[in-house]
Design a protein around this motif. Structure first.
Motif, PDB file in Angstrom:
ATOM      1  N   ALA A 179      16.142  18.333  88.855  1.00  0.00           N
ATOM      2  CA  ALA A 179      15.888  19.938  88.542  1.00  0.00           C
ATOM      3  C   ALA A 179      16.967  20.700  89.268  1.00  0.00           C
ATOM      4  O   ALA A 179      16.910  20.696  90.310  1.00  0.00           O
ATOM      5  CB  ALA A 179      14.703  20.503  88.829  1.00  0.00           C
ATOM      6  N   SER A 180      18.072  21.384  88.613  1.00  0.00           N
ATOM      7  CA  SER A 180      19.299  22.124  89.310  1.00  0.00           C
ATOM      8  C   SER A 180      18.933  23.376  89.251  1.00  0.00           C
ATOM      9  O   SER A 180      18.251  24.079  88.486  1.00  0.00           O
ATOM     10  CB  SER A 180      20.348  21.546  88.718  1.00  0.00           C
ATOM     11  N   LEU A 209      24.868   6.045  84.179  1.00  0.00           N
ATOM     12  CA  LEU A 209      25.611   7.132  83.827  1.00  0.00           C
ATOM     13  C   LEU A 209      24.872   8.466  84.329  1.00  0.00           C
ATOM     14  O   LEU A 209      23.635   8.506  84.134  1.00  0.00           O
ATOM     15  CB  LEU A 209      25.472   7.249  82.284  1.00  0.00           C
ATOM     16  N   ILE A 210      25.653   9.317  84.926  1.00  0.00           N
ATOM     17  CA  ILE A 210      25.034  10.557  85.396  1.00  0.00           C
ATOM     18  C   ILE A 210      25.742  11.766  84.534  1.00  0.00           C
ATOM     19  O   ILE A 210      26.795  11.770  84.296  1.00  0.00           O
ATOM     20  CB  ILE A 210      25.490  10.769  86.857  1.00  0.00           C
ATOM     21  N   VAL A 211      24.691  12.481  83.856  1.00  0.00           N
ATOM     22  CA  VAL A 211      25.237  13.579  83.035  1.00  0.00           C
ATOM     23  C   VAL A 211      24.892  14.964  83.791  1.00  0.00           C
ATOM     24  O   VAL A 211      23.773  15.316  84.236  1.00  0.00           O
ATOM     25  CB  VAL A 211      24.249  13.539  81.839  1.00  0.00           C
ATOM     26  N   PHE A 212      25.854  15.579  84.008  1.00  0.00           N
ATOM     27  CA  PHE A 212      26.052  16.883  84.590  1.00  0.00           C
ATOM     28  C   PHE A 212      26.164  18.136  83.717  1.00  0.00           C
ATOM     29  O   PHE A 212      27.132  18.355  83.080  1.00  0.00           O
ATOM     30  CB  PHE A 212      27.231  16.698  85.737  1.00  0.00           C
ATOM     31  N   GLY A 213      24.791  18.699  83.451  1.00  0.00           N
ATOM     32  CA  GLY A 213      24.879  19.845  82.554  1.00  0.00           C
ATOM     33  C   GLY A 213      25.300  19.712  81.158  1.00  0.00           C
ATOM     34  O   GLY A 213      25.969  20.500  80.684  1.00  0.00           O
ATOM     35  N   LEU A 272      21.166  15.684  85.511  1.00  0.00           N
ATOM     36  CA  LEU A 272      21.200  17.028  86.510  1.00  0.00           C
ATOM     37  C   LEU A 272      21.281  18.209  85.547  1.00  0.00           C
ATOM     38  O   LEU A 272      22.450  18.414  84.939  1.00  0.00           O
ATOM     39  CB  LEU A 272      22.580  16.783  87.261  1.00  0.00           C
ATOM     40  N   ASP A 273      20.155  18.598  85.485  1.00  0.00           N
ATOM     41  CA  ASP A 273      20.154  20.063  84.656  1.00  0.00           C
ATOM     42  C   ASP A 273      18.695  20.839  84.945  1.00  0.00           C
ATOM     43  O   ASP A 273      17.862  20.320  85.595  1.00  0.00           O
ATOM     44  CB  ASP A 273      19.966  19.317  83.225  1.00  0.00           C
ATOM     45  N   ALA A 274      18.842  22.118  84.446  1.00  0.00           N
ATOM     46  CA  ALA A 274      17.736  22.815  84.749  1.00  0.00           C
ATOM     47  C   ALA A 274      16.604  22.934  83.454  1.00  0.00           C
ATOM     48  O   ALA A 274      15.470  23.525  83.640  1.00  0.00           O
ATOM     49  CB  ALA A 274      18.042  24.476  84.858  1.00  0.00           C
ATOM     50  N   ARG A 314      12.503  25.790  81.487  1.00  0.00           N
ATOM     51  CA  ARG A 314      12.974  25.423  82.609  1.00  0.00           C
ATOM     52  C   ARG A 314      12.092  24.549  83.446  1.00  0.00           C
ATOM     53  O   ARG A 314      10.957  24.720  83.447  1.00  0.00           O
ATOM     54  CB  ARG A 314      13.319  26.592  83.534  1.00  0.00           C
ATOM     55  N   ILE A 315      12.568  23.280  84.256  1.00  0.00           N
ATOM     56  CA  ILE A 315      11.954  22.589  85.050  1.00  0.00           C
ATOM     57  C   ILE A 315      11.964  22.865  86.449  1.00  0.00           C
ATOM     58  O   ILE A 315      13.099  23.465  86.866  1.00  0.00           O
ATOM     59  CB  ILE A 315      12.134  21.044  84.861  1.00  0.00           C
ATOM     60  N   LEU A 316      10.911  22.898  87.344  1.00  0.00           N
ATOM     61  CA  LEU A 316      10.878  23.425  88.381  1.00  0.00           C
ATOM     62  C   LEU A 316      10.804  22.064  89.551  1.00  0.00           C
ATOM     63  O   LEU A 316      10.734  22.400  90.716  1.00  0.00           O
ATOM     64  CB  LEU A 316       9.944  24.236  88.844  1.00  0.00           C
ATOM     65  N   ASN A 317      10.632  20.865  88.822  1.00  0.00           N
ATOM     66  CA  ASN A 317      10.574  19.744  89.517  1.00  0.00           C
ATOM     67  C   ASN A 317      11.400  18.724  89.098  1.00  0.00           C
ATOM     68  O   ASN A 317      11.533  18.632  87.693  1.00  0.00           O
ATOM     69  CB  ASN A 317       9.226  19.319  89.809  1.00  0.00           C
TER      70      ASN A 317
END
Length: 729
Positions: free
Chosen positions: A440-441, A394-398, A424-426, A60-63
């Motif tokens: 980081a979501s 392109l926006i990639v959501f999850g 947009l991802d964790a 997981r990314i926190l930033n």
């Protein structure tokens, strides 16, 4: 130490199973099933049990991250990232227009309710039609079928009423994916089947593999992959031949019965049995049971939809369901009339829409939208084809589209050609590695959520609202915040609406205009989404285990007036496809004597959980499963390396015996391995089957579905593979 129990629900699939989270010092340390109110009882699958580890770690990314001049991802403050992304989007729109912007909605976004709703509002505010999703990667054939045949407004029968389920290319015991495409319950599926057997329920499973679900079946048919259309054309042939179809239903709700009779005349059970390499008696028996059932439900999963002839496969499966009236009927009890979004069911046909034939079209190809989305397989072409409507951002959501699409020789250059790619991802997945920004979501247990994605799947009326169990880290934002923050910076107005599939966002009249100078409260947005709920928002808030409302019995109503619509069983394009199938070569090419099929595993959901310790222990690689007799014939020992070669590429994999798999088939899981994996499955976390597919050849008409299953392949052992065997042993 401060420790408490928080009520919540799982977000891994649409079952949304209720759970208890043990929280200590703002960290989730344990999870158990909560059966106090949930209609599924105290149930939790392997992914639910692994959700604590998934939440707390696993890369997981926190930033948020930004790509620097040399191509490396470096930390960036999320507010700065949003400023830069908004400025770039605004500049592209000003120069090239709104169609230069596109969005991809991945599997990880489906259970993010507020994110999904504001995503649609954001696209609407920009004025771009460019929406793509995983649905057009694995099951868009079902949308094509609805668009060509039409649908029954009454819907499919509730599982409690079904006396015969025909499940084709689906493994609900593992996937938890059932209604509306297959009979069963999404939560505790195996238990639901076993309980149903006590009341006389029967099940037919049609799949090249004897799956976990097939072990519960009364009849298992294991055809060659890609032959579902032939098998179900033969079943339709038998129903019409013997006059055992539901004449009363068909006379009232279907059309083109004569055209269908002509189209399937050549699909005798003997021909289908030869094509599919199954006994004629099995096809005859399946047709007999389907005809005799009082409440049949004939449905399928991703298997037929990802294979060759995918559109025709799904259409013919639904044709058989229509011939026997496999829908709710007037007077039937409605067991789940909806809680958050109450529904009324009427026995009437809804005419085919054929939405792809009109309205806004793709930039690169003369095809329109299916259920408001463009075919994802065309995304690389939409990026690479020059012209005023070329996609530039392109926006990639999850999601991880560059991996999910397959054919990296085409997909990779397209994604690299984008002026702006935002994930947009964790976590940083393969698409994230190519992105200019990775935002980081938050994780599911860090945000407010409501059970809208499971609304129609519960076996009875139920709803649950979950507060954040823990506070999200300072460097991450909620999915909905991302879209709201971009819109605010771009001076766009967002409106929250209760959107669902089949609805055009701009046509939904009831909406809540959001304040754009101050971020809205998520609880208030969810309160708005509950405005029509049978259970007030306050009651849901005060009952964190969920609510099963006590409702008066409701029944399917008869249509007051005949609207004239009918289910079109055999439109001209379907008849043409059947005629083509009838004359098709019956066996795979000698060069590629095997078929590669897709395989779902309990421990992972597409790419999610594939790197968890629990998954890796059981699946250190993406095993290539084969029938032991095929292995013996090729002189391949278990857990040794093989080459799997298609017309388009070659991968190395480690083989494992599966006695339940029919001969002539190799079964592997998608989304494993690395995008450009070469020779070492162990060090590359698996084998990437996307290298065996094409985004240019063998695409289906209408939805441009690639062939992700039923791919002709050859299997061999060679010198390079021997190096892998040395590494393994």
């Amino acid at each position: 130490m401060m420790r408490n129990t928080v009520k919540s629900f799982c977000r891994n699939c649409s079952a949304l199973c209720s759970m208890n989270l043990e929280v200590e010092n703002n960290k989730i340390i344990a999870v158990t099933a909560d059966g106090s109110v949930s209609p599924y009882g105290a149930y939790m699958c392997a992914k639910g049990r692994a959700s604590v580890d998934f939440h707390n770690g696993e890369g997981r990314i926190l930033n948020s991250l930004k790509r620097d001049e040399v191509g490396d991802l470096q930390p960036i403050d999320v507010e700065d990232a949003l400023d830069e992304i908004a400025a770039k989007l605004s500049a592209l729109i000003a120069q090239y227009g709104p169609r230069s912007i596109a969005l991809y909605h991945g599997t990880g976004a489906y259970r993010s309710v507020l994110g999904s709703q504001l995503e649609k509002s954001f696209l609407s505010a920009i004025g771009t039609p460019n929406l793509f999703s995983t649905m057009t990667i694995d099951q868009s054939a079902k949308w094509v079928t609805m668009g060509r045949m039409g649908v029954m407004a009454s819907g499919k029968p509730a599982f409690a009423d079904v006396d015969l389920a025909v499940i084709v290319g689906n493994n609900p015991v593992v996937t938890h994916q059932t209604y509306p495409f297959s009979a069963g319950e999404s939560g505790a599926p195996a238990k639901s089947y076993l309980d149903a057997k006590k009341r006389g329920f029967k099940m037919i499973v049609i799949d090249p593999r004897k799956t976990e679900t097939a072990r519960l079946a009364d009849l298992v048919i294991q055809p060659l992959p890609g032959q579902d259309a032939a098998v179900f054309a033969a079943i339709a042939h038998i129903l019409l031949r013997d006059g055992t179809y539901n004449k009363a239903f068909c006379s009232q709700f279907v059309s083109q019965l004569d055209e269908l009779r002509i189209a399937v005349e050549g699909f005798t059970p003997e021909l289908a049995a030869r094509r599919a390499d199954v006994p004629v008696a099995q096809i005859e028996l399946a047709a007999k049971w389907i005809a005799e059932a009082k409440r049949p439900f004939v449905g399928s999963g991703t298997g037929p939809s990802m294979s060759l002839h995918s559109n025709l496969n799904d259409h013919m499966i639904e044709v058989v369901n229509a011939l026997v009236g496999g829908y709710r009927r007037a007077g039937d009890k409605v067991r789940n009339p909806g809680t958050l979004n109450p529904r009324k069911f009427v026995e009437m046909a809804v005419a085919p829409s054929r939405s792809w034939e009109r309205g806004v079209k793709c930039h690169s190809t003369d095809i329109g939208q299916l259920f408001g989305e463009f075919p994802t397989a065309l995304l690389p072409q939409e990026i690479m084809t020059k012209g005023p409507d070329k996609i530039r951002a392109l926006i990639v959501f999850g999601g991880d589209p560059v991996m999910a699409l397959g054919d990296p020789t085409l997909a990779l250059p397209a994604f690299e050609d984008l002026d702006l790619l935002v994930s947009l991802d964790a976590r940083v997945n393969e698409t994230g590695k190519l992105s200019h920004y990775v935002i980081a979501s938050s994780q599911p247990f860090e945000r407010h959520e409501i059970s809208i994605p499971g609304e129609s799947l519960y076996p009875e009326a139920f709803a649950q609202y979950a507060l954040p169990a823990v506070t999200k880290p300072a460097g991450v934002i909620d999915d909905w915040q991302f879209f709201w923050a971009l819109a605010a910076r771009m001076e766009l107005q967002l409106t929250l609406k209760y959107w669902s599939y089949g609805l055009r966002f701009d046509d939904i009249e009831d909406g809540l205009e959001l304040t754009m100078d101050k971020a809205p409260e998520p609880s208030e947005m969810i309160r708005f989404l509950c405005r029509k709920s049978r259970v007030p928002f306050e009651v849901l808030r005060d009952n964190p285990s969920g609510v099963r409302p006590d409702l008066t019995e409701q029944f399917v109503e008869s249509a007051m007036v005949d609207n004239g619509a009918r289910l079109q069983l055999c439109p001209s394009d379907v008849a043409t496809e059947l005629a083509s199938l009838l004359t098709e070569e019956e066996t795979p090419q000698n060069q590629f004597p095997f078929y590669l099929t897709s395989r779902r595993i309990l421990e992972a959901m597409n790419s999610a959980f594939r790197d968890s310790a629990r998954t890796r222990k059981k699946y250190p690689v993406n095993w290539a499963y084969m029938n032991p007799d095929d292995m013996a014939q090729l002189v391949v020992l278990p857990e040794t390396a093989i080459e799997v070669t298609s017309e388009f590429g070659c991968i190395r994999a480690l083989v494992k015996a599966d006695p339940g798999l029919r001969r002539g088939v190799v079964s592997m899981t998608h989304m494993f391995g690395l995008l450009n994996a070469k020779t070492k499955p162990l060090s590359q976390a698996g084998s990437y089957t996307g290298q065996l597919t094409s985004l240019q050849k063998y695409l289906e008409p209408i939805n441009f579905m690639p062939r992700f299953s039923g791919v002709p392949v050859a299997v061999s052992v060679d010198e390079i593979a021997d190096e892998i065997n040395d590494q393994r042993h």
